[in-house]
Design an enzyme around this catalytic site. Structure first.
Site, PDB file in Angstrom:
ATOM      1  N   GLY A  45      65.313  -8.128 110.772  1.00  0.00           N
ATOM      2  CA  GLY A  45      65.752  -7.619 109.467  1.00  0.00           C
ATOM      3  C   GLY A  45      66.154  -6.170 109.607  1.00  0.00           C
ATOM      4  O   GLY A  45      65.802  -5.509 110.590  1.00  0.00           O
ATOM      5  N   GLN A  50      67.771   2.480 106.590  1.00  0.00           N
ATOM      6  CA  GLN A  50      67.396   2.692 107.989  1.00  0.00           C
ATOM      7  C   GLN A  50      68.582   3.158 108.833  1.00  0.00           C
ATOM      8  O   GLN A  50      68.370   3.694 109.937  1.00  0.00           O
ATOM      9  CB  GLN A  50      66.826   1.403 108.596  1.00  0.00           C
ATOM     10  CG  GLN A  50      65.466   0.991 107.992  1.00  0.00           C
ATOM     11  CD  GLN A  50      64.917  -0.238 108.643  1.00  0.00           C
ATOM     12  OE1 GLN A  50      65.267  -1.346 108.243  1.00  0.00           O
ATOM     13  NE2 GLN A  50      64.076  -0.082 109.645  1.00  0.00           N
ATOM     14  N   CYS A  94      58.257  -2.039 112.636  1.00  0.00           N
ATOM     15  CA  CYS A  94      59.412  -1.506 111.903  1.00  0.00           C
ATOM     16  C   CYS A  94      60.320  -0.776 112.886  1.00  0.00           C
ATOM     17  O   CYS A  94      59.839  -0.021 113.734  1.00  0.00           O
ATOM     18  CB  CYS A  94      58.945  -0.530 110.814  1.00  0.00           C
ATOM     19  SG  CYS A  94      60.300   0.119 109.819  1.00  0.00           S
ATOM     20  N   LEU A  95      61.610  -1.029 112.789  1.00  0.00           N
ATOM     21  CA  LEU A  95      62.543  -0.401 113.722  1.00  0.00           C
ATOM     22  C   LEU A  95      62.606   1.119 113.516  1.00  0.00           C
ATOM     23  O   LEU A  95      63.055   1.841 114.399  1.00  0.00           O
ATOM     24  CB  LEU A  95      63.933  -1.033 113.573  1.00  0.00           C
ATOM     25  CG  LEU A  95      63.969  -2.514 113.955  1.00  0.00           C
ATOM     26  CD1 LEU A  95      65.332  -3.113 113.650  1.00  0.00           C
ATOM     27  CD2 LEU A  95      63.589  -2.737 115.410  1.00  0.00           C
ATOM     28  N   HIS A 136      59.471  -6.883 103.355  1.00  0.00           N
ATOM     29  CA  HIS A 136      59.474  -5.644 104.145  1.00  0.00           C
ATOM     30  C   HIS A 136      60.784  -4.888 103.924  1.00  0.00           C
ATOM     31  O   HIS A 136      60.797  -3.665 103.759  1.00  0.00           O
ATOM     32  CB  HIS A 136      59.301  -6.002 105.641  1.00  0.00           C
ATOM     33  CG  HIS A 136      59.370  -4.837 106.585  1.00  0.00           C
ATOM     34  ND1 HIS A 136      58.290  -4.358 107.275  1.00  0.00           N
ATOM     35  CD2 HIS A 136      60.417  -4.064 106.968  1.00  0.00           C
ATOM     36  CE1 HIS A 136      58.665  -3.330 108.026  1.00  0.00           C
ATOM     37  NE2 HIS A 136      59.950  -3.134 107.855  1.00  0.00           N
ATOM     38  N   GLU A 137      61.904  -5.647 103.856  1.00  0.00           N
ATOM     39  CA  GLU A 137      63.218  -4.997 103.676  1.00  0.00           C
ATOM     40  C   GLU A 137      63.404  -4.473 102.260  1.00  0.00           C
ATOM     41  O   GLU A 137      63.938  -3.380 102.066  1.00  0.00           O
ATOM     42  CB  GLU A 137      64.350  -5.980 104.017  1.00  0.00           C
ATOM     43  CG  GLU A 137      64.311  -6.573 105.420  1.00  0.00           C
ATOM     44  CD  GLU A 137      64.147  -5.538 106.520  1.00  0.00           C
ATOM     45  OE1 GLU A 137      63.640  -5.920 107.590  1.00  0.00           O
ATOM     46  OE2 GLU A 137      64.469  -4.352 106.313  1.00  0.00           O
ATOM     47  N   HIS A 140      61.849  -1.258 101.882  1.00  0.00           N
ATOM     48  CA  HIS A 140      62.688  -0.161 102.399  1.00  0.00           C
ATOM     49  C   HIS A 140      63.627   0.358 101.310  1.00  0.00           C
ATOM     50  O   HIS A 140      63.876   1.553 101.200  1.00  0.00           O
ATOM     51  CB  HIS A 140      63.538  -0.633 103.590  1.00  0.00           C
ATOM     52  CG  HIS A 140      62.879  -0.495 104.933  1.00  0.00           C
ATOM     53  ND1 HIS A 140      62.442   0.705 105.445  1.00  0.00           N
ATOM     54  CD2 HIS A 140      62.589  -1.421 105.881  1.00  0.00           C
ATOM     55  CE1 HIS A 140      61.912   0.522 106.650  1.00  0.00           C
ATOM     56  NE2 HIS A 140      61.985  -0.767 106.938  1.00  0.00           N
TER      57      HIS A 140
END
Ligand code: K2U
Ligand code: ZN
Length: 172
Positions: A45, A50, A94-95, A136-137, A140
Site C-alpha cells: 500500500g 508519503q 510503514c515505508l 493504515h493508508e 496516512h
C-alpha cells in the site's frame, strides 16, 4: 516514474490531506507513479502524503501470492462506511518508518466507499491484510502513523532512530 518516499519525522506526514475535487491527468499520473513506487519498495500500500502530495489518494495491492494476478487499486477520497466490532492484530510496518514493526489492532473487516480514476463511486468490504492495509493508508490521509497507536516511550524511541537514520543519510 518512481517518487521518493518521505521518512518520518516529516511535517507532511502529520497533516490531514485535502479531498480531490477534480480527477485530472495529474491525479492519474500521481496514481500511476504511486503504484510503481509501491511495487518498487516493495509494499502492499502507499498513500499520497508519503510521496509529499497532501491529497486524499491511496493505492494498494495486497495480493501476496506471486502466482496470482496482481490487483492494483486506486482509491480517491476513500471513507470507511462500516467497521466490524471484531478486531484483528497485525505486525505493521510503514515505508515511511523503515525497518520498524509493531503490533497494531484494528477492526477485522471494514466497508470503504471511494471514487475510482474513472470517476465512478465504488463501495467494497475488505478483510484480512486488505482491511489492515486500507485502514493504515486512510490513517496516512489523516496524518496518522501506525506508531501513534504505540505508547509514548516506544514511539519516541522509533522517532529518535528515524532522526538518526535521516542524519546518516544526509551525510551520504
Ligand atoms: O503505507 C505504507 O507505509 C505501506 C505499508 C502498508 C501496510 C502496512 C502494514 C500492514 C499492511 C500494509 C507497506 O506495505 S509496509 C510493507 C508490508 C508488506 C507486507 C505486509 C505488511 C507490510
Ligand atoms: Zn505507512
Amino acid at each position: 516514474m518512481l517518487r521518493p518516499i518521505l521518512i518520518h519525522p516529516d511535517p507532511r506526514l502529520k497533516k490531514p490531506c485535502a479531498p480531490v475535487t477534480e480527477i485530472t491527468g495529474e491525479i492519474g499520473q500521481l496514481a500511476e507513479d504511486m503504484l510503481a513506487t509501491m511495487y518498487d519498495a516493495p509494499g502492499v500500500g502507499l498513500a499520497a502524503p508519503q510521496v509529499g502530495i497532501l491529497k486524499r489518494v491511496l493505492v494498494m495491492d495486497c495480493v501476496k501470492d506471486p502466482e496470482a494476478s496482481a490487483r492494483p487499486m486506486v482509491l480517491i477520497n476513500p471513507q470507511v462506511t462500516w467497521a466490524s466490532d471484531e478486531s484483528s492484530s497485525y505486525e505493521e510496518g510503514c515505508l515511511s518508518i523503515p525497518d520498524h514493526y509493531a503490533e497494531v489492532t484494528r477492526p477485522a473487516q471494514v466497508r470503504v466507499r471511494w471514487t475510482g480514476l474513472d470517476g465512478r463511486e465504488t463501495e467494497e468490504q475488505f478483510e484480512g491484510l486488505w482491511a489492515t492495509c486500507v485502514q493504515h493508508e486512510i490513517d496516512h490521509l489523516e496524518g496518522k502513523l501506525f506508531i501513534d497507536y504505540l505508547g509514548p516511550i516506544k514511539r519516541q524511541m522509533i522517532t529518535r532512530k528515524m532522526e538518526k537514520l535521516k542524519r546518516d543519510r544526509a551525510r551520504g
